[in-house]
Enzyme design. Structure first.
Site, PDB file in Angstrom:
ATOM      1  N   GLN A  10       5.490 -35.683 116.653  1.00 17.64           N
ATOM      2  CA  GLN A  10       6.787 -35.980 116.064  1.00 17.64           C
ATOM      3  C   GLN A  10       7.886 -35.133 116.691  1.00 17.64           C
ATOM      4  O   GLN A  10       7.681 -33.963 117.008  1.00 17.64           O
ATOM      5  CB  GLN A  10       6.751 -35.727 114.553  1.00 17.64           C
ATOM      6  CG  GLN A  10       6.039 -36.824 113.783  1.00 17.64           C
ATOM      7  CD  GLN A  10       6.151 -36.662 112.279  1.00 17.64           C
ATOM      8  OE1 GLN A  10       5.178 -36.421 111.601  1.00 17.64           O
ATOM      9  NE2 GLN A  10       7.350 -36.810 111.762  1.00 17.64           N
ATOM     10  N   SER A  89      -0.291 -32.253 117.539  1.00 21.86           N
ATOM     11  CA  SER A  89      -0.182 -32.685 116.152  1.00 21.86           C
ATOM     12  C   SER A  89      -0.533 -34.171 116.026  1.00 21.86           C
ATOM     13  O   SER A  89      -1.665 -34.557 116.287  1.00 21.86           O
ATOM     14  CB  SER A  89       1.224 -32.375 115.622  1.00 21.86           C
ATOM     15  OG  SER A  89       1.314 -32.605 114.239  1.00 21.86           O
ATOM     16  N   LEU A  90       0.411 -35.009 115.645  1.00 20.66           N
ATOM     17  CA  LEU A  90       0.168 -36.450 115.574  1.00 20.66           C
ATOM     18  C   LEU A  90      -0.457 -36.980 116.863  1.00 20.66           C
ATOM     19  O   LEU A  90      -1.290 -37.893 116.841  1.00 20.66           O
ATOM     20  CB  LEU A  90       1.495 -37.172 115.303  1.00 20.66           C
ATOM     21  CG  LEU A  90       1.473 -38.695 115.479  1.00 20.66           C
ATOM     22  CD1 LEU A  90       0.661 -39.339 114.382  1.00 20.66           C
ATOM     23  CD2 LEU A  90       2.892 -39.250 115.525  1.00 20.66           C
ATOM     24  N   ARG A 114      -1.079 -40.801 106.507  1.00 15.73           N
ATOM     25  CA  ARG A 114      -0.878 -39.371 106.752  1.00 15.73           C
ATOM     26  C   ARG A 114       0.576 -38.983 106.512  1.00 15.73           C
ATOM     27  O   ARG A 114       0.882 -37.983 105.855  1.00 15.73           O
ATOM     28  CB  ARG A 114      -1.294 -39.051 108.187  1.00 15.73           C
ATOM     29  CG  ARG A 114      -1.190 -37.583 108.621  1.00 15.73           C
ATOM     30  CD  ARG A 114      -1.708 -37.472 110.051  1.00 15.73           C
ATOM     31  NE  ARG A 114      -1.709 -36.111 110.584  1.00 15.73           N
ATOM     32  CZ  ARG A 114      -0.738 -35.566 111.307  1.00 15.73           C
ATOM     33  NH1 ARG A 114       0.367 -36.278 111.568  1.00 15.73           N
ATOM     34  NH2 ARG A 114      -0.842 -34.336 111.774  1.00 15.73           N
ATOM     35  N   HIS A 198       1.394 -28.512 108.903  1.00 14.56           N
ATOM     36  CA  HIS A 198       0.405 -27.546 109.401  1.00 14.56           C
ATOM     37  C   HIS A 198       0.404 -26.214 108.655  1.00 14.56           C
ATOM     38  O   HIS A 198      -0.030 -25.210 109.197  1.00 14.56           O
ATOM     39  CB  HIS A 198       0.602 -27.312 110.910  1.00 14.56           C
ATOM     40  CG  HIS A 198       0.553 -28.566 111.709  1.00 14.56           C
ATOM     41  ND1 HIS A 198      -0.584 -29.325 111.835  1.00 14.56           N
ATOM     42  CD2 HIS A 198       1.521 -29.225 112.391  1.00 14.56           C
ATOM     43  CE1 HIS A 198      -0.316 -30.397 112.576  1.00 14.56           C
ATOM     44  NE2 HIS A 198       0.953 -30.354 112.909  1.00 14.56           N
ATOM     45  N   GLN A 247      -6.483 -29.969 110.596  1.00 14.18           N
ATOM     46  CA  GLN A 247      -5.262 -29.963 111.414  1.00 14.18           C
ATOM     47  C   GLN A 247      -4.013 -30.045 110.550  1.00 14.18           C
ATOM     48  O   GLN A 247      -2.959 -29.522 110.900  1.00 14.18           O
ATOM     49  CB  GLN A 247      -5.312 -31.150 112.388  1.00 14.18           C
ATOM     50  CG  GLN A 247      -4.144 -31.211 113.361  1.00 14.18           C
ATOM     51  CD  GLN A 247      -3.615 -32.613 113.540  1.00 14.18           C
ATOM     52  OE1 GLN A 247      -3.376 -33.327 112.574  1.00 14.18           O
ATOM     53  NE2 GLN A 247      -3.449 -33.015 114.784  1.00 14.18           N
TER      54      GLN A 247
END
Length: 310
Positions: A10, A89-90, A114, A198, A247
């Site tokens: 993102q 991340s994503l 998510r 996170h 994660q």
């Protein structure tokens, strides 16, 4: 040539992303995502509005679709496969789709959920993220531990030497923004996100996501995927599920990820998706890292020639 493919997270999304590509796979992949999700991904990506695209439950599937669209164009070039994959991340979900571990349609639904779970975990306006520039990892950890309040304040993205993202609740972030420079930071910059990703505030969301991940069919990756959790690859479904769960509330170890790839003899990286965020981080992590974007037809062509030249 040995190389690694990196998938953005993102922050790389923008209205009109990938408009510099003329390959039919781009529109076809967005159309496929629209059909799976039941809303117009292609229209949102091409026309906006930006406020809607930046809603995390929209951003996540749209960015996943964009990255897989670029991956499909890359696959069409007839080049050797990457030696390894990683996603920020994503982007870890994009990497797992590219590696054949996750089905694209299932991944779209998972990341949409998510995003919904992440936003629901922390009410709008009560949490966020800031980037701390100019301090090493240990110092940022010390500052967060020294916060005198009771709110959450945690380092969450170890993006590059001297660049650490901190997540938490609003009062704690405001304290960090007000005191960061006096504590040695060159800059403390608020990020345009409403979700403190996170960090420990995401544990409840992670438990709910785990229930959905348990239903997902996950295969052994055909290309190694380094996970954010520890910058290590996994091969069995249960350990991949666990890594994706953790994660959500544990830091992204991006610096270590690039260093681990380099320890495997990989110094050429390509960013598979919109933007050049990961290219910039790679340069900060290592002077030896060579990075190339794939965000438009011209950069794709240059990357193809780089691999062919070996």
């Amino acid at each position: 040539m040995k190389y690694a493919m990196l998938f953005p997270g993102q922050g790389s999304q923008a209205v009109g992303m990938l408009s510099g590509h003329d390959a039919p796979e781009i529109a076809a992949t967005f159309a496929e995502a629209s059909q799976v999700l039941g809303w117009d991904v292609q229209g949102l990506v091409t026309q906006g509005p930006a406020e809607e695209l930046n809603r995390t439950e929209r951003t996540q599937p749209a960015l996943l679709a964009a990255s897989i669209a670029v991956w499909r164009v890359w696959q069409k070039q007839g080049l050797p496969a990457p030696s390894a994959l990683a996603g920020h991340s994503l982007g870890e979900y994009s990497a797992l789709v590219a590696a054949g571990a996750l089905d694209f349609a299932d991944a779209l639904k998972i990341v949409e959920l998510r995003g919904q779970l992440m936003q629901a975990a922390v009410p709008q306006g009560t949490g966020g993220m800031v980037a701390v520039i100019g301090l090493d990892d240990d110092k940022v950890q010390e500052i967060c531990k020294a916060y005198p309040g009771s709110e959450v304040l945690e380092p969450v993205n170890y993006n590059a030497p001297g660049q650490v993202v901190v997540a938490g609740q609003t009062a704690a972030l405001e304290w960090l923004a007000a005191n960061g420079k006096s504590l040695g930071a060159r800059m403390v910059m608020k990020l345009p996100v409403s979700v403190p990703s996170h960090c420990s505030l995401m544990k409840d969301a992670a438990e709910k996501l785990a229930a959905r991940l348990a239903q997902a069919q996950i295969h052994s990756p055909v290309i190694p995927v380094l996970h954010n959790l520890d910058a290590e690859a996994r091969t069995d479904a249960d350990s991949i599920r666990q890594a994706l769960k953790e994660q959500l509330y544990r830091p992204v170890l991006w610096t270590r990820t690039i260093q681990n790839l380099q320890s495997q003899g990989l110094s050429q990286f390509f960013e598979c998706g919109p933007g050049k965020v990961l290219c910039g981080l790679g340069k900060r992590i290592s002077a030896e890292a060579k990075s190339g974007a794939l965000e438009d037809a011209a950069s794709m062509a240059a990357a193809v020639e780089t691999v062919k030249a070996g």
